[in-house]
Structure formats: structure tokens, C-alpha cells
Scaffold this motif. Structure first.
Motif, short mmCIF file in Angstrom:
data_model
loop_
_atom_site.label_atom_id
_atom_site.label_comp_id
_atom_site.label_asym_id
_atom_site.label_seq_id
_atom_site.Cartn_x
_atom_site.Cartn_y
_atom_site.Cartn_z
N UNK A 6 0.83 -1.20 0.00
CA UNK A 6 0.00 0.00 0.00
C UNK A 6 0.87 1.25 0.00
N UNK A 7 0.56 2.15 -0.91
CA UNK A 7 1.27 3.43 -1.01
C UNK A 7 0.26 4.56 -0.87
N UNK A 8 0.51 5.46 0.05
CA UNK A 8 -0.31 6.65 0.20
C UNK A 8 0.27 7.74 -0.70
N UNK A 9 -0.55 8.17 -1.67
CA UNK A 9 -0.08 9.15 -2.65
C UNK A 9 -0.81 10.48 -2.45
N UNK A 10 -0.06 11.58 -2.51
CA UNK A 10 -0.64 12.91 -2.38
C UNK A 10 -0.81 13.57 -3.73
N UNK A 11 -2.04 13.77 -4.16
CA UNK A 11 -2.28 14.28 -5.51
C UNK A 11 -3.21 15.46 -5.56
N UNK A 12 -3.59 15.83 -6.79
CA UNK A 12 -4.58 16.86 -7.08
C UNK A 12 -4.90 16.75 -8.56
N UNK A 13 -5.65 17.72 -9.08
CA UNK A 13 -6.00 17.71 -10.50
C UNK A 13 -4.93 18.34 -11.38
N UNK A 14 -3.83 18.82 -10.80
CA UNK A 14 -2.74 19.42 -11.57
C UNK A 14 -2.07 18.37 -12.44
N UNK A 15 -1.53 18.78 -13.58
CA UNK A 15 -1.00 17.82 -14.56
C UNK A 15 0.18 17.01 -14.05
N UNK A 16 0.90 17.51 -13.05
CA UNK A 16 2.01 16.74 -12.51
C UNK A 16 1.59 15.43 -11.90
N UNK A 17 0.29 15.30 -11.59
CA UNK A 17 -0.22 14.07 -10.98
C UNK A 17 -0.83 13.12 -12.01
N UNK B 265 13.17 11.87 -6.18
CA UNK B 265 13.59 10.64 -6.87
C UNK B 265 13.37 10.70 -8.38
N UNK B 266 12.60 11.67 -8.87
CA UNK B 266 12.33 11.73 -10.31
C UNK B 266 11.74 13.09 -10.68
N UNK B 267 11.75 13.35 -11.99
CA UNK B 267 11.14 14.56 -12.56
C UNK B 267 10.16 14.10 -13.64
N UNK B 268 8.86 14.27 -13.44
CA UNK B 268 7.89 13.71 -14.39
C UNK B 268 7.79 14.44 -15.72
N UNK B 269 7.89 15.77 -15.69
CA UNK B 269 7.61 16.53 -16.92
C UNK B 269 8.15 17.95 -16.82
N UNK B 270 8.02 18.65 -17.92
CA UNK B 270 8.26 20.09 -17.96
C UNK B 270 7.00 20.72 -18.54
N UNK B 271 6.39 21.65 -17.78
CA UNK B 271 5.09 22.19 -18.18
C UNK B 271 5.18 23.62 -18.69
N UNK B 272 6.28 23.98 -19.29
CA UNK B 272 6.52 25.37 -19.65
C UNK B 272 5.52 26.02 -20.57
N UNK B 273 4.73 25.25 -21.28
CA UNK B 273 3.81 25.84 -22.26
C UNK B 273 2.38 25.92 -21.76
N UNK B 274 2.13 25.56 -20.50
CA UNK B 274 0.77 25.66 -19.97
C UNK B 274 0.76 26.52 -18.71
N UNK B 275 1.71 27.43 -18.61
CA UNK B 275 1.75 28.46 -17.59
C UNK B 275 2.32 29.71 -18.24
N UNK B 276 1.71 30.85 -17.97
CA UNK B 276 2.23 32.03 -18.62
C UNK B 276 1.53 33.32 -18.23
N UNK B 277 1.96 34.40 -18.86
CA UNK B 277 1.47 35.75 -18.59
C UNK B 277 0.54 36.19 -19.70
N UNK B 278 -0.71 36.49 -19.35
CA UNK B 278 -1.70 36.95 -20.31
C UNK B 278 -1.94 38.45 -20.16
N UNK B 279 -2.18 39.10 -21.28
CA UNK B 279 -2.43 40.56 -21.29
C UNK B 279 -3.61 40.85 -22.20
#
Length: 334
Positions: A37-48, A111-125
């Protein structure tokens, strides 16, 4: 100051109720009698996404792992659960992890790096703003102590505008409404707010994380996601961690190679439309297991970038001191 980088509420009332109960059971996820059994801490963010997808598909169960999903609205709350022993494995924004490292906490390892989300965070004007200089005298909304906040500080600092733009602390879920009501002229946000703002009439993306100064040299975003383990648990369950990572990165490969298929499984978690879900998956660069040792080796380009990020957080008074990040990296489970 709350050092969370993922301050948004669950998209499902049912999931919130499950979180309050301490876990989430998914239909069809039978538990093997001898499963770890593994207790995992998540959310709806893409990293999960990889952890959720591996659980939803039954791949973790097939590997002898019973993942119990616990949902958190912030990375800081998630990390508090790690420290208290309630969570064994979690993806978290590194800003909240660095805050604990700066205080000397040795309860967890990266222990790991799942992804790079650079294109789904940004500054809108708004339309008519064509450069950072055009923001002078305007109001910009962003969630303080988040990765988007650091992006804003970096962009404004590089443009010499640190004292010329009014930066307001707006909780992530409230940013789209603040734009629509005219309370702010610009906003920095991550998905799913990123998607909602992008769809608004009269708004355009001025910069995303690929314009962050450390991204250009190190491929490090303002607040990259990292997969962490609670050391006291991992030291007793090393083989389970290795099995977990194998299945986890198989899920990353599915996200990279079969985004349409992955999206169908993720919509119950995120509440996004099918189109937005697919675009969000495609907006991240999903790493594989073979890349992890290269990413996390020190000295190494990416690891060096994480150290520079810690130092930048000190510069912008987000943490008190920069920890030696390499001391919290453990590649022995790869």
C-alpha cells in the motif's frame, strides 16, 4: 507566507469528499492481498497525471501496488502530510519542497522529474499590450508564492519594471473572474486557469515559462514538478519504489505517445473538456525513466538549474536561504 504553487480547489465535489475522508477509491481497482500500500498525495494538476493514469489503468495493481489517492489543494499541505507520515509518495511543485529544504528537513528525497510544463503556464495581457514595457502603470494578478509569481518577478525584473507594475495577490481560481470584472489588466496562471484565460475574448499570451531566464540555459521552469518519497517509508520499501517508478514512467510514455487515450481517463480527475485535456497533456514534455539519471545527476545542467532556482527564490525573498539541492536527490531507486 504559504509557499504553495498549486493553489486551486478540486474540480469534483466527490473527490473533495474523498480527500476529507483520507483517501480515494476508484472503481475496478481490486486490491491484491499481498499488495504494497502506497499513500499518494495528488490533485487535478497535470504533474499528478502519471500517478492517476497508472492507478486508473490497473497497471499499479498489476505490479502489486495498492495506491491510495489523497487529494490536496496546495503543495504546502501535501508536503505537511509527507512530514507527518501520512503520505509516502507525491508529486509536488519544487518551491514548497525548497522551503522545507531551506529549514533543513530531511524527511523526503527527490527521486524523479515527471515533466516540464513550460507551455501551460504564462502571462496573459489584454489586446493592445504588445510588450512588457506596455505593462507600466497597470495591475497584474497572480497567486503569490507560486511558480507563476516567480515568472512574473523574473520577467518584470529583467525588463526593469519591478517598481512600475502593481502586482496583486489573486487566488488562482479567482483570476479569470478578476480579468472579466476589470480588476486586473494582466494575469499569470497555470492550467486549468491558463486554458480558461486563453479562451477569453480580448486576451493574449505575452510570455510563457519558456521565457523564464533559467529555462533558456537550464531547461528549468519557475517551479518544476518533482516526484518525492518519504525517506522513512522508502528505506523499508525500496523494491516497491522501484516497481512504482517503472509503472509511473510507463504512464508518462502513454501521456507522451497516446494523449487522446490518456485524456479519456483523466477527465474524471480534472473536469476539463476533452479538447482542453488533450491540449494540456500535449503542452507538457513528458520525461521517461531513462532520462532521470541524466536530469538529476550533479553536477549536471538540470540539477544546476534547480540550484540556481533556489538561489533566485532567496533573491526574491520567497525563502530565507538556498539549500544544497543535491543533498535531497536520491537516484538509487531508478
Amino acid at each position: 507566507m504559504n509557499l504553495s504553487r498549486r493553489k486551486f480547489l478540486h474540480t469534483s465535489a466527490a473527490m473533495s469528499a474523498a480527500a476529507a475522508a483520507g483517501g480515494l477509491s476508484l472503481p475496478g481497482m481490486a486490491r491484491a492481498a499481498d499488495a504494497t500500500t502506497i499513500q499518494y498525495g495528488g490533485s487535478a494538476w497535470l504533474g499528478h497525471y502519471p500517478a492517476y493514469l497508472a492507478m486508473k489503468s490497473g497497471a499499479l495493481s498489476a505490479a502489486g501496488i495498492d495506491q491510495q489517492w489523497q487529494s490536496f489543494g496546495t503543495s504546502s499541505a501535501r508536503m505537511s502530510a509527507v512530514l507527518s507520515g501520512g503520505i509516502d509518495i507525491a508529486c509536488t511543485g519544487i518551491v514548497s519542497a525548497l522551503a522545507l529544504m531551506a529549514r533543513g528537513s530531511k524527511h523526503f528525497s527527490i527521486v524523479a522529474v515527471p515533466e516540464s510544463f513550460g507551455k501551460v503556464e504564462g502571462l496573459f495581457v489584454r489586446d493592445g499590450v504588445n510588450s512588457l514595457q506596455d505593462l507600466k502603470g497597470k495591475k497584474l494578478g497572480v497567486t503569490f508564492a507560486s511558480s507563476a509569481h516567480l515568472l512574473v518577478l523574473d520577467l518584470l525584473g529583467s525588463a526593469g519594471l519591478s517598481n512600475d507594475v502593481t502586482v496583486l495577490n489573486v487566488p488562482a481560481p479567482e483570476i479569470p473572474g478578476a480579468i472579466q470584472s476589470g480588476q486586473i489588466d494582466a494575469a499569470a496562471a497555470w492550467t486549468p486557469q491558463f486554458n480558461r484565460i486563453r479562451a477569453m475574448s480580448g486576451m493574449k499570451l505575452l510570455a510563457d515559462d519558456t521565457q523564464f531566464s533559467l529555462y533558456k540555459k537550464y531547461n528549468v521552469t519557475p517551479g518544476p514538478d518533482v516526484l518525492i518519497v518519504r525517506n522513512a517509508w522508502a528505506e523499508k520499501n525500496g523494491e516497491a519504489v522501484r516497481k512504482y517508478l517503472k509503472v509511473y514512467f510507463d504512464a508518462c510514455q502513454t501521456l507522451r505517445d497516446k494523449p487522446d487515450e490518456a485524456a479519456r481517463s483523466l477527465i474524471p480527475l480534472t473536469g476539463m473538456s476533452a479538447l482542453d485535456q488533450i491540449e494540456t497533456i500535449k503542452g507538457a514534455d513528458w520525461y521517461n525513466l531513462a532520462q532521470q539519471t541524466q536530469l538529476l545527476k550533479s553536477p549536471g545542467n538540470y540539477a544546476d538549474g534547480l540550484q540556481r532556482l533556489a538561489e533566485m527564490l532567496v533573491t526574491y525573498k520567497q525563502i530565507d536561504k538556498a539549500p544544497a539541492v543535491r543533498q535531497w536527490v536520491n537516484t538509487s531507486y531508478l
